[in-house]
Design an enzyme around this catalytic site. Structure first.
Site, PDB file in Angstrom:
ATOM      1  N   LEU A 153       0.831  -1.209   0.000  1.00 42.93           N
ATOM      2  CA  LEU A 153       0.000   0.000   0.000  1.00 42.93           C
ATOM      3  C   LEU A 153       0.864   1.256   0.000  1.00 42.93           C
ATOM      4  O   LEU A 153       1.995   1.261   0.468  1.00 42.93           O
ATOM      5  CB  LEU A 153      -0.941   0.001   1.205  1.00 42.93           C
ATOM      6  CG  LEU A 153      -0.365   0.048   2.619  1.00 42.93           C
ATOM      7  CD1 LEU A 153       0.087   1.425   3.032  1.00 42.93           C
ATOM      8  CD2 LEU A 153      -1.408  -0.465   3.597  1.00 42.93           C
ATOM      9  N   LEU A 253       7.910   8.605 -12.957  1.00 48.79           N
ATOM     10  CA  LEU A 253       8.862   9.367 -13.768  1.00 48.79           C
ATOM     11  C   LEU A 253       8.632  10.859 -13.564  1.00 48.79           C
ATOM     12  O   LEU A 253       8.763  11.639 -14.494  1.00 48.79           O
ATOM     13  CB  LEU A 253       8.723   8.995 -15.253  1.00 48.79           C
ATOM     14  CG  LEU A 253       9.279   7.641 -15.672  1.00 48.79           C
ATOM     15  CD1 LEU A 253       9.104   7.418 -17.176  1.00 48.79           C
ATOM     16  CD2 LEU A 253      10.766   7.496 -15.307  1.00 48.79           C
ATOM     17  N   CYS A 263       9.351   4.005   3.714  1.00 50.63           N
ATOM     18  CA  CYS A 263       9.746   2.741   3.063  1.00 50.63           C
ATOM     19  C   CYS A 263      10.989   2.835   2.177  1.00 50.63           C
ATOM     20  O   CYS A 263      11.973   2.146   2.434  1.00 50.63           O
ATOM     21  CB  CYS A 263       8.573   2.191   2.258  1.00 50.63           C
ATOM     22  SG  CYS A 263       7.225   1.648   3.330  1.00 50.63           S
ATOM     23  N   LYS A 266      14.560   3.401   3.840  1.00 52.86           N
ATOM     24  CA  LYS A 266      15.034   2.313   4.714  1.00 52.86           C
ATOM     25  C   LYS A 266      15.137   0.992   3.934  1.00 52.86           C
ATOM     26  O   LYS A 266      16.045   0.210   4.166  1.00 52.86           O
ATOM     27  CB  LYS A 266      14.149   2.179   5.957  1.00 52.86           C
ATOM     28  CG  LYS A 266      12.907   1.331   5.810  1.00 52.86           C
ATOM     29  CD  LYS A 266      12.230   1.119   7.155  1.00 52.86           C
ATOM     30  CE  LYS A 266      10.856   0.519   6.995  1.00 52.86           C
ATOM     31  NZ  LYS A 266      10.810  -0.802   6.377  1.00 52.86           N
TER      32      LYS A 266
HETATM   33  P1  NAD Z   1       4.270   2.379  12.188  1.00 53.00           P
HETATM   34  O1  NAD Z   1       5.470   2.846  12.920  1.00 53.00           O
HETATM   35  O2  NAD Z   1       3.259   3.358  11.708  1.00 53.00           O
HETATM   36  O3  NAD Z   1       3.491   1.302  13.091  1.00 53.00           O
HETATM   37  C1  NAD Z   1       4.101   0.289  13.803  1.00 53.00           C
HETATM   38  C2  NAD Z   1       3.308   0.099  15.088  1.00 53.00           C
HETATM   39  O4  NAD Z   1       3.764  -1.090  15.747  1.00 53.00           O
HETATM   40  C3  NAD Z   1       3.467   1.220  16.110  1.00 53.00           C
HETATM   41  O5  NAD Z   1       2.198   1.747  16.423  1.00 53.00           O
HETATM   42  C4  NAD Z   1       4.137   0.562  17.322  1.00 53.00           C
HETATM   43  O6  NAD Z   1       3.711   1.094  18.556  1.00 53.00           O
HETATM   44  C5  NAD Z   1       3.670  -0.880  17.145  1.00 53.00           C
HETATM   45  N1  NAD Z   1       4.486  -1.874  17.849  1.00 53.00           N
HETATM   46  C6  NAD Z   1       5.837  -2.003  17.873  1.00 53.00           C
HETATM   47  N2  NAD Z   1       6.189  -3.073  18.618  1.00 53.00           N
HETATM   48  C7  NAD Z   1       5.044  -3.636  19.082  1.00 53.00           C
HETATM   49  C8  NAD Z   1       4.753  -4.760  19.879  1.00 53.00           C
HETATM   50  N3  NAD Z   1       5.731  -5.529  20.368  1.00 53.00           N
HETATM   51  N4  NAD Z   1       3.469  -5.043  20.149  1.00 53.00           N
HETATM   52  C9  NAD Z   1       2.481  -4.270  19.652  1.00 53.00           C
HETATM   53  N5  NAD Z   1       2.692  -3.202  18.882  1.00 53.00           N
HETATM   54  C10 NAD Z   1       3.956  -2.871  18.584  1.00 53.00           C
HETATM   55  O7  NAD Z   1       4.835   1.518  10.968  1.00 53.00           O
HETATM   56  P2  NAD Z   1       4.144   1.261   9.530  1.00 53.00           P
HETATM   57  O8  NAD Z   1       4.400   2.415   8.635  1.00 53.00           O
HETATM   58  O9  NAD Z   1       2.747   0.793   9.735  1.00 53.00           O
HETATM   59  O10 NAD Z   1       5.041   0.072   9.003  1.00 53.00           O
HETATM   60  C11 NAD Z   1       4.958  -1.241   9.549  1.00 53.00           C
HETATM   61  C12 NAD Z   1       5.705  -2.198   8.637  1.00 53.00           C
HETATM   62  O11 NAD Z   1       5.077  -2.232   7.355  1.00 53.00           O
HETATM   63  C13 NAD Z   1       7.164  -1.805   8.367  1.00 53.00           C
HETATM   64  O12 NAD Z   1       7.930  -2.975   8.265  1.00 53.00           O
HETATM   65  C14 NAD Z   1       7.098  -1.113   7.027  1.00 53.00           C
HETATM   66  O13 NAD Z   1       8.292  -1.208   6.311  1.00 53.00           O
HETATM   67  C15 NAD Z   1       6.008  -1.901   6.330  1.00 53.00           C
HETATM   68  N6  NAD Z   1       5.300  -1.155   5.292  1.00 53.00           N
HETATM   69  C16 NAD Z   1       4.949   0.138   5.479  1.00 53.00           C
HETATM   70  C17 NAD Z   1       4.240   0.811   4.494  1.00 53.00           C
HETATM   71  C18 NAD Z   1       3.863   2.260   4.673  1.00 53.00           C
HETATM   72  O14 NAD Z   1       3.512   2.894   3.672  1.00 53.00           O
HETATM   73  N7  NAD Z   1       3.896   2.796   5.855  1.00 53.00           N
HETATM   74  C19 NAD Z   1       3.890   0.154   3.296  1.00 53.00           C
HETATM   75  C20 NAD Z   1       4.239  -1.182   3.141  1.00 53.00           C
HETATM   76  C21 NAD Z   1       4.944  -1.844   4.155  1.00 53.00           C
END
Ligand code: NAD
Length: 442
Positions: A153, A253, A263, A266
């Site tokens: 997403l 582009l 994303c 990192k």
């Molecule tokens: P985020 O930081 O918005 O959310 C992560 C959440 O996990 C936080 O609210 C944190 O408090 C919680 N958390 C951490 N440890 C925890 C635990 N032990 N128990 C319960 N909750 C816990 O991160 P995000 O942007 O949602 O990204 C999450 C993952 O998805 C990452 O690996 C990211 O690379 C991937 N991702 C993100 C996107 C994006 O657009 N944001 C898109 C695709 C994939």
């Protein structure tokens, strides 16, 4: 089917709300008590268009609830999605500690067969690590399967992307787990979404390879834009000419101030590290990471040059701080290095962003003044810089803008405006990759 989504951030909340909308019974978990308390009160802690309505609808229907109690959510669920963060460590590698913590908690509360699904972006081999943690810690009392189901997403259009994805990737060994995943995504089968069923390692790599490829495409056009400026070409015409080739395609582009967000920065660094660990130098991705840093630095240079060589003592209005429009996410936004450098150089910053100002306050220098709207940011400014292309910045009242600025100078890092139109409106105007002064119409 009962589902637990551990981690209620951008990905976890969207996943939870959308799966509830598919008819699943979903518990979203987070360790952040403030976040969960907000969600329980019906407030959404992040800005993502449409998410508040989707959460409200499904919470009201009793299919979506929020808790900090991981144990209860895991015990209740057949499928546990891990959607916690995987932030970069100092050396660029992905910090897996949140993921492994969740795996340990799952192991401690295993009470029957469960499918453990990684939605977080995790290095190749993490599926095996999770499997080992759960097996060893739970003492093999209950069977379980580990599945990789990476998320693609985009923030700003996350719900649409989840509901109508280009593909669903499922990496798993266990046929029962694959069948359960197909059940969960049954509504997407109905709209003929392609499914890629593969092993866990391939699924994990698909995510990094996709993001690194897209980051490469963005960086490629950003570097083409540099050449356009030096050689008298127009990057929009070049991008159009390239993008019409179906092997290339028109998306990603569009030149800008370098990629940011939670994303691409990192994940590119993590892929470089993953390759190194595997004994290989992924030279293209290394070059992308470096080039993206140079692109951001070039933007500061562009602003300095437009301001006559130095920004010291000048008032600079900034439009847009989030790494892209329609989000409040400031992670790795190009606005951070650009604004920080300008402040270091002695500029006085007046900034406005429709959604990201609260998050920006934690990341930008304390001297930045936050404004009510675009015109407020432009008031008294010697230069106005567009960093994020929010729609509301696309049709500003140019007369009003010029009237409130000290000098009519716009540096448009997203090429929102037509150079000719800006010059006709009396602005000195700088943008990215559009050196061509005479272009035929049409
Ligand atoms: P985020 O930081 O918005 O959310 C992560 C959440 O996990 C936080 O609210 C944190 O408090 C919680 N958390 C951490 N440890 C925890 C635990 N032990 N128990 C319960 N909750 C816990 O991160 P995000 O942007 O949602 O990204 C999450 C993952 O998805 C990452 O690996 C990211 O690379 C991937 N991702 C993100 C996107 C994006 O657009 N944001 C898109 C695709 C994939």
């Amino acid at each position: 089917m009962h589902i637990a989504v551990v981690g209620s951030g951008y990905v976890g909340l969207v996943t939870g709300a959308c799966l509830a909308d598919f008819g699943m019974d979903v518990t979203c978990v987070d360790k952040d008590e403030r976040k969960i308390a907000m969600l329980q009160r019906g407030e959404v802690p992040i800005y993502e268009p449409g998410l508040d309505a989707l959460i409200a609808k499904n919470a009201k229907a009793g299919r979506l609830r929020f808790t900090t109690d991981v144990a209860e959510a895991v015990q209740r669920a057949l499928v546990v999605f891990i959607a916690v963060g995987t932030p970069p460590r100092e050396d660029g590698s992905a910090d897996l500690s949140y993921v492994t913590q969740v795996a340990e908690t799952i192991a401690d509360h295993l009470n029957g067969y469960k499918v453990v699904v990684t939605k977080s972006t995790v290095p190749i081999g993490t599926g095996q690590i999770i499997e080992r943690i759960i097996r060893e810690r739970s003492g093999g009392k209950f069977p379980f399967s580990v599945v990789s189901n990476p998320e693609f997403l985009r923030e700003g259009s996350a719900i649409e992307d989840f509901m109508r994805p280009d593909r669903v990737v499922i990496g798993a060994r266990d046929p029962q787990a694959i069948a359960i995943m197909k059940d969960i995504y049954a509504p997407l089968y109905l709209i003929e979404t392609p499914f890629v069923i593969t092993n866990v390692e391939s699924a994990e790599l698909i995510k990094y390879a996709s993001n690194a490829f897209l980051a490469t495409k963005v960086t490629f056009i950003n570097e083409v834009a540099v050449l356009c400026e030096r050689l008298g070409a127009d990057v929009h015409h070049v991008a159009k000419g390239m993008g019409l080739d179906r092997r290339i395609g028109p998306k990603f582009l569009h030149p800008g101030p370098g990629f940011g967000g939670s994303c691409f920065p990192k994940d590119t660094r993590a892929l470089v590290d993953i390759a190194q660990q595997a004994g290989y130098r992924f030279a293209i991705v290394e070059a992308v990471v470096e080039a993206n840093e140079r692109i951001k630095a070039r933007m500061v240079e562009k602003i300095r040059k437009a301001c006559g060589g130095s920004v010291a003592g000048q008032v600079i209005g900034i439009l847009g701080l989030a790494f892209k429009p329609e989000t409040d996410d400031m992670r790795e936004s190009p606005a951070i290095p650009i604004v920080s450098e300008l402040v270091k150089d002695g500029a006085k910053i007046r900034a406005f962003d429709p959604a990201a100002m609260e998050n920006a306050k934690e990341l930008l220098p304390a001297e930045v003044v936050y404004c009510q709207d675009a015109y407020d940011a432009a008031t008294g400014a010697d230069c106005l810089v567009i960093i994020t292309e929010w729609n509301q910045f696309r049709s500003l009242d140019l007369e009003r803008l010029a009237a409130c600025m000290a000098k009519p100078l716009v540096v448009d890092l997203r090429n929102v405006y037509e150079p000719e139109k800006m010059r006709e409106a009396g602005f000195a105007y700088e943008c990215v990759g559009r050196a061509a002064t005479q272009l035929p119409k049409g």
